[in-house]
Design an enzyme around this catalytic site. Structure first.
Site, PDB file in Angstrom:
ATOM      1  N   HIS A   8      -3.856   4.586   4.816  1.00  0.00           N
ATOM      2  CA  HIS A   8      -5.124   3.850   4.813  1.00  0.00           C
ATOM      3  C   HIS A   8      -6.190   4.641   4.075  1.00  0.00           C
ATOM      4  O   HIS A   8      -6.962   4.089   3.307  1.00  0.00           O
ATOM      5  CB  HIS A   8      -5.583   3.578   6.249  1.00  0.00           C
ATOM      6  CG  HIS A   8      -6.969   3.025   6.324  1.00  0.00           C
ATOM      7  ND1 HIS A   8      -7.309   1.788   5.808  1.00  0.00           N
ATOM      8  CD2 HIS A   8      -8.123   3.553   6.821  1.00  0.00           C
ATOM      9  CE1 HIS A   8      -8.604   1.576   5.990  1.00  0.00           C
ATOM     10  NE2 HIS A   8      -9.108   2.633   6.599  1.00  0.00           N
ATOM     11  N   TYR A  15       2.261   5.556  12.046  1.00  0.00           N
ATOM     12  CA  TYR A  15       2.487   4.181  12.473  1.00  0.00           C
ATOM     13  C   TYR A  15       3.501   3.457  11.582  1.00  0.00           C
ATOM     14  O   TYR A  15       3.949   2.354  11.901  1.00  0.00           O
ATOM     15  CB  TYR A  15       1.164   3.407  12.450  1.00  0.00           C
ATOM     16  CG  TYR A  15       0.407   3.547  11.141  1.00  0.00           C
ATOM     17  CD1 TYR A  15       0.666   2.707  10.066  1.00  0.00           C
ATOM     18  CD2 TYR A  15      -0.539   4.560  10.977  1.00  0.00           C
ATOM     19  CE1 TYR A  15       0.003   2.864   8.859  1.00  0.00           C
ATOM     20  CE2 TYR A  15      -1.212   4.717   9.773  1.00  0.00           C
ATOM     21  CZ  TYR A  15      -0.942   3.866   8.721  1.00  0.00           C
ATOM     22  OH  TYR A  15      -1.592   4.025   7.529  1.00  0.00           O
ATOM     23  N   ARG A  71       0.869  -1.178   0.000  1.00  0.00           N
ATOM     24  CA  ARG A  71       0.000   0.000   0.000  1.00  0.00           C
ATOM     25  C   ARG A  71       0.902   1.223   0.000  1.00  0.00           C
ATOM     26  O   ARG A  71       1.516   1.555   1.008  1.00  0.00           O
ATOM     27  CB  ARG A  71      -0.892  -0.038   1.257  1.00  0.00           C
ATOM     28  CG  ARG A  71      -2.088   0.885   1.214  1.00  0.00           C
ATOM     29  CD  ARG A  71      -2.824   0.860   2.555  1.00  0.00           C
ATOM     30  NE  ARG A  71      -2.111   1.632   3.573  1.00  0.00           N
ATOM     31  CZ  ARG A  71      -2.315   1.528   4.886  1.00  0.00           C
ATOM     32  NH1 ARG A  71      -3.200   0.673   5.358  1.00  0.00           N
ATOM     33  NH2 ARG A  71      -1.633   2.282   5.731  1.00  0.00           N
TER      34      ARG A  71
END
Length: 327
Positions: free
Chosen positions: A252, A260, A248
């Protein structure tokens, strides 16, 4: 031109089309959201989940599929929808909330639905797995060799729907393939912190089906393994589970600060971007630069046309919000 040559050229073109589609989404999404980020502002309000880096998962699977095969996808669906052949103009219009969108602007990017190619997706984790088993069984009961494919993220493998769907698919020998896109994170939680097994394909044994793992985010490797699982489903031998190691390249959701992530992780992943890597492989194996350039140009032209259509399309009338609602 051999069929394998044509197939790989198609795979490359779809990867480029998906990436360019999302490259145009990025500036459109941030319109009206600066200087202070407000998710509710601009022509694309709400969350936006991009699939940059995960394109090999979609093309390697969809290169085997027909329009009558069913796909259920996730909240990160653009690459899969494009590879399945969802109407690009209507898809762009839907994301912009316009009246000629796939759902008349009601669904947005997490709820794309195109019955012409049997594609749907949902923002609910693992929600598409049960419907995929149902679609597979419907094809089987009709005497068709059509199959269903359920895409999910590695985090969805910890949901109850995952285990229920695998169990029922195996009991009924449903012609369905479950595809886990393992991008290492469930939102901001690394796989190692929430999943008891390093590789979800070992779970397939508990449901008497084959489990395959594909490493390297490699479209050709995905194509080879997906072909085995899809042929098994079409032949009446039942379901399979495939976990694909992918990446990715974005957060998100757009606006995710990504605190993170380990330092330099995204930089390292982008150095292994699957699209330029695949182009380099194709050239090394005899593809002409000119034909790849043409494929890229045609893919980008279709995306430009879709965004022009979406931008110029009208919004639905406010009263239409009450249409298609159960009273």
């Amino acid at each position: 031109m051999s069929s394998n040559h044509s197939k790989r050229l198609w795979m490359y073109a779809q990867m480029v089309k998906s990436r360019y589609f999302e490259d145009l989404i990025k500036p459109a999404y941030f319109e009206g959201k600066t200087p202070v980020f407000n998710m509710a502002k601009g022509p694309l309000p709400g969350e936006m989940h991009l699939s940059d880096g995960q394109e090999p998962c979609a093309v390697g699977v969809c290169a085997h599929l027909r329009p009558d095969d069913t796909i259920t996808a996730t909240h990160r669906p653009h690459h899969i929808a494009i590879a399945k052949g969802v109407d690009l103009n209507a898809m762009a219009a839907e994301i912009f909330g316009k009246k000629d969108g796939l759902a008349g602007g009601r669904g947005g990017h997490m709820h794309l639905f195109d019955p012409a190619v049997n594609f749907s997706c949902s923002g609910i984790i693992a929600q598409g797995m049960g419907p995929a088993v149902g679609a597979a069984m419907a094809a089987k009961m009709r005497g068709s060799d059509a199959i269903a494919v359920a895409f999910l993220g590695e985090g969805a493998a910890n949901q109850g729907a995952f285990h229920e769907s695998l169990n029922l698919a195996s009991v009924w020998k449903a012609p369905v393939v479950f595809i886990i896109e393992d991008n290492s994170y469930g939102i901001s939680v690394p796989k190692s912190a929430c999943t008891a097994v390093a590789n979800n394909t070992v779970r397939a044994a508990g449901y008497a089906m084959p489990g395959h793992h594909v490493s390297g985010n490699d479209p050709d490797a995905v194509y080879a393994i997906a072909g085995i699982a899809i042929e098994r489903a079409r032949s009446g031998s039942g379901p399979s589970l495939i976990e694909i190691e992918t990446s990715r390249l974005e957060g998100h959701f757009m606006g995710d600060p990504e605190g993170y992530r380990p330092k330099d992780e995204v930089k390292r992943l982008k150095e292994r971007d699957p699209i330029p890597a695949y182009r380099a492989r194709l050239v090394a194996e005899g593809f002409e630069e000119a034909e790849l350039d043409r494929a890229e140009s045609e893919a980008r032209g279709k995306v430009d046309q879709a965004f022009a259509f979406a931008r110029s399309n009208d919004y639905p009338e406010p009263k239409e919000a009450f249409d298609h609602v159960f009273a």
